[in-house]
Design an enzyme around this catalytic site. Structure first.
Site, PDB file in Angstrom:
ATOM      1  N   ASP A  94       0.611  -1.151  -0.135  1.00 54.14           N
ATOM      2  CA  ASP A  94      -0.042   0.051   0.185  1.00 54.14           C
ATOM      3  C   ASP A  94       0.992   1.734   0.173  1.00 54.14           C
ATOM      4  OD1 ASP A  94      -2.296  -1.252  -0.010  1.00 54.14           O
ATOM      5  OD2 ASP A  94      -2.810  -0.505   2.161  1.00 54.14           O
ATOM      6  N   ASP A 149       4.565  -8.962   9.201  1.00 52.75           N
ATOM      7  CA  ASP A 149       4.552  -7.666   9.379  1.00 52.75           C
ATOM      8  C   ASP A 149       6.214  -7.537   8.244  1.00 52.75           C
ATOM      9  OD1 ASP A 149       1.951  -7.258   9.608  1.00 52.75           O
ATOM     10  OD2 ASP A 149       3.075  -6.143  12.402  1.00 52.75           O
ATOM     11  N   ASP A 151       9.162  -6.247  10.022  1.00 52.75           N
ATOM     12  CA  ASP A 151       9.954  -5.834  10.173  1.00 52.75           C
ATOM     13  C   ASP A 151      10.357  -7.339  11.068  1.00 52.75           C
ATOM     14  OD1 ASP A 151       7.926  -5.390  11.821  1.00 52.75           O
ATOM     15  OD2 ASP A 151       8.542  -4.720  13.544  1.00 52.75           O
ATOM     16  N   ASP A 242      -6.188  -8.267  14.349  1.00 53.44           N
ATOM     17  CA  ASP A 242      -6.074  -8.407  14.648  1.00 53.44           C
ATOM     18  C   ASP A 242      -6.774  -9.671  16.379  1.00 53.44           C
ATOM     19  OD1 ASP A 242      -4.804  -7.159  16.189  1.00 53.44           O
ATOM     20  OD2 ASP A 242      -2.704  -7.833  15.874  1.00 53.44           O
TER      21      ASP A 242
END
Length: 497
Positions: A94, A149, A151, A242
């Protein structure tokens, strides 16, 4: 005396709520220790050499403007040890900056190695992360959906450690423990690691081992696709999509499996502004989910009363910051009330009982700490310092987090503000010059500076109240608050210089 009575009532209620939460933590510690004593791993082995037995997996990588970690993420995921003909990777991008092009180019290179990897972009970013995950799910080939994610750096054997648990058809999610590649980078990262370690040992194991609700943590976990769809799919009406989907799935009788022994390394925020935005999102999202899930949990016929209690306290986790903030603010007026009204002395003797809450937290977190760092006298004394440092700084965040909680409970909507990544893993790495850092100082920082002075006044008050040479009962509490708000204030100012 009316004002004093109001203060006493509010102060007492906040203390009682904190004490209830402490008792719940103590119960989770008991569950955790019980789970550690018995081997609950009845895992049915999966023959990965037999293609007919290996399920199709889609890895989803939701990303947004990740200049510093994008290449590291893609290269790491490309090393995943899993049959290539049963693996699909979706990069749900995105991004709105130049990384869209560089990510596309890197993905094209990886495709040449035979990897099934797609670069999926959207013009309309509605729903933020939840919207991206939902969009990718429409075309996902996998029976199972792993999510990471930007990281996170899962190990090569991550899928082989998690997929076998889905041989139980009732399992909807397998969640792994977060690790921290930059745990010792600074005091800020050490404090964050301390808090997350408590969640990923004591709380997740304590709940999961007794069948209470736990949450998929947004990353480093894997879903059964049919579970996502059966639970109603991803929804973007809270900041913690989540937690939302986790509760909807478990209310539909799907089981979650938490793996403490499977660690998935990740990077902690190294700048306080990044930590603030992450804390705000998590705490506001928790309160939003309490509003959304309260009656669904209470009215459910599928779960026990004890699971309902633990579920509601879980959803109220972030609200504890508000209770702590209330106790902190009212503690100075309470100091003066105590020394002004002698007939209330018995009440204040009774109030001292709530020191037990701190003792409970101290005991619970020690078991977490020694699980990560080991035991022994040196480790214990190190833990004492870390515990009180953690508590001080956590209380320093209480204003910021309380505002998030109040907004969540009131239903005030806000954008999903992602946490900037830095690609920092050693003390030599620097965060200076990160283009994604916010340049403006939060107005809350000024209030935190004033609160530092307020609790300095509390420290002074200990010497002058009453006619018996002062009252030092709350002095340690006010000292921790002074240090905590001072740390958050000066660290926030310094990060903008």
């Amino acid at each position: 005396m009316i004002l004093e009575s109001i203060i006493i009532v509010i102060y007492t209620i906040a203390l009682l709520l904190i004490f209830m939460y402490a008792l719940a933590q103590l119960n989770l510690l008991y569950n955790y220790l019980s789970a550690k004593k018995k081997d609950t791993n009845n895992l049915e082995p999966l023959d990965f050499s037999n293609p007919d037995k290996v399920p199709y997996v889609t890895i989803q990588l939701p990303v947004f403007n990740e200049m510093y970690v994008m290449e590291r993420l893609l290269d790491n995921i490309a090393k995943m040890d899993y049959p290539k003909d049963k693996l699909e990777i979706q990069v749900l991008d995105d991004s709105t900056d130049e990384t869209v092009k560089s990510t596309f180019e890197h993905i094209e290179k990886l495709k040449q190695t035979g990897l099934d990897i797609q670069h999926i972009t959207r013009v309309d970013r509605s729903g933020f992360k939840a919207g991206a995950l939902k969009e990718g799910l429409k075309i996902a080939k996998g029976e199972f959906i792993a999510i990471f994610d930007a990281d996170f750096l899962p190990k090569k054997n991550w899928l082989k450690c998690t997929i076998p648990y889905f041989t139980d058809d009732n399992i909807g999610v397998v969640q792994t423990r977060w690790g921290h590649i930059n745990r010792n980078y600074s005091l800020l990262t050490k404090i964050q690691a301390f808090a997350l370690d408590a969640h990923f040992t004591l709380e997740q194991v304590g709940r999961n081992s007794k069948g209470h609700f736990i949450n998929f943590n947004g990353t480093a976990g894997i879903w059964r696709k049919t579970c996502i769809i059966d639970a109603g799919n991803w929804e973007g009406d809270t900041l913690t999509e989540d937690l939302d989907l986790s509760y909807r799935a478990q209310l539909k009788n799907w089981k979650f499996k938490y793996l403490e022994d499977v660690e998935t390394p990740a990077e902690l925020p190294v700048v306080i502004s990044a930590a603030r935005s992450q804390q705000f999102r998590w705490n506001k999202g928790g309160a939003e989910n309490f509003r959304k899930m309260l009656w669904r949990v209470l009215k459910s016929d599928n779960i026990s009363t004890k699971t309902k209690v633990h579920g509601l306290l879980h959803l109220l986790n972030s609200t504890m910051f508000l209770n702590i903030f209330i106790v902190a603010i009212l503690s100075i007026p309470m100091l003066y009330i105590k020394n002004e009204y002698a007939h209330l002395r018995f009440y204040f003797y009774f109030m001292s009982f709530f020191v037990v809450s701190t003792i409970i937290f101290f005991i619970c977190y020690w078991f977490m700490y020694k699980q990560i760092y080991g035991s022994g006298y040196k480790k214990f004394f190190s833990y004492i310092g870390m515990f009180f440092t953690f508590f001080s700084i956590a209380m320093g965040f209480s204003l910021h987090n309380s505002i998030a909680v109040i907004e969540g409970h009131l239903g005030k909507r806000s954008e999903f503000v992602r946490t900037p990544k830095f690609n920092i893993s050693s003390l030599k790495d620097s965060w200076k010059g990160n283009k994604y850092l916010r340049k403006n100082l939060s107005p809350n920082v000024i209030l935190e500076g004033l609160l530092m002075l307020y609790f300095a006044f509390g420290l002074y008050s200990a010497f002058v109240v009453g006619d018996q040479g002062g009252d030092f009962g709350l002095f340690p509490f006010h000292l921790m608050l002074f240090i905590g708000f001072g740390y958050v204030f000066f660290k926030s100012i310094a990060s903008k210089v």
